[in-house]
Design a protein around this motif. Structure first.
Motif: not given
Length: 80
Positions: A28-31, A52-53, A60-63
């Motif tokens: 919601f915040s990015e797209a 991936f984005k 921290f979120y990605a991992y």
């Protein structure tokens, strides 16, 4: 052993739901609204996309998302 596996699965489910809500907030915040809505209804694919984005931006979120996606494999295999 079966009770331990069930407990791990319950913990995994709760943390996966929390991670998915985190993914929706990021979307919601990015797209914007449309991206957040799509992310809300397509959890597995959207988590891969946003993982991936977010590498390099929010590691921290990605991992965390990567960890959940990897853990999903043995739980899926064990459920068969």
């Amino acid at each position: 052993m079966k009770a331990f596996f069930f407990l791990l699965y319950c913990i995994f489910t709760i943390t996966a739901v929390i991670t998915h809500f985190w993914t929706v907030i990021i979307a919601f915040s990015e797209a914007g609204f449309f991206g957040g809505l799509i992310t809300l209804f397509i959890p597995f694919l959207s988590e891969i996309f946003w993982m991936f984005k977010m590498f390099g931006v929010n590691n921290f979120y990605a991992y965390t998302a990567l960890f959940h996606l990897i853990l999903y494999i043995p739980f899926y295999i064990a459920s068969k």
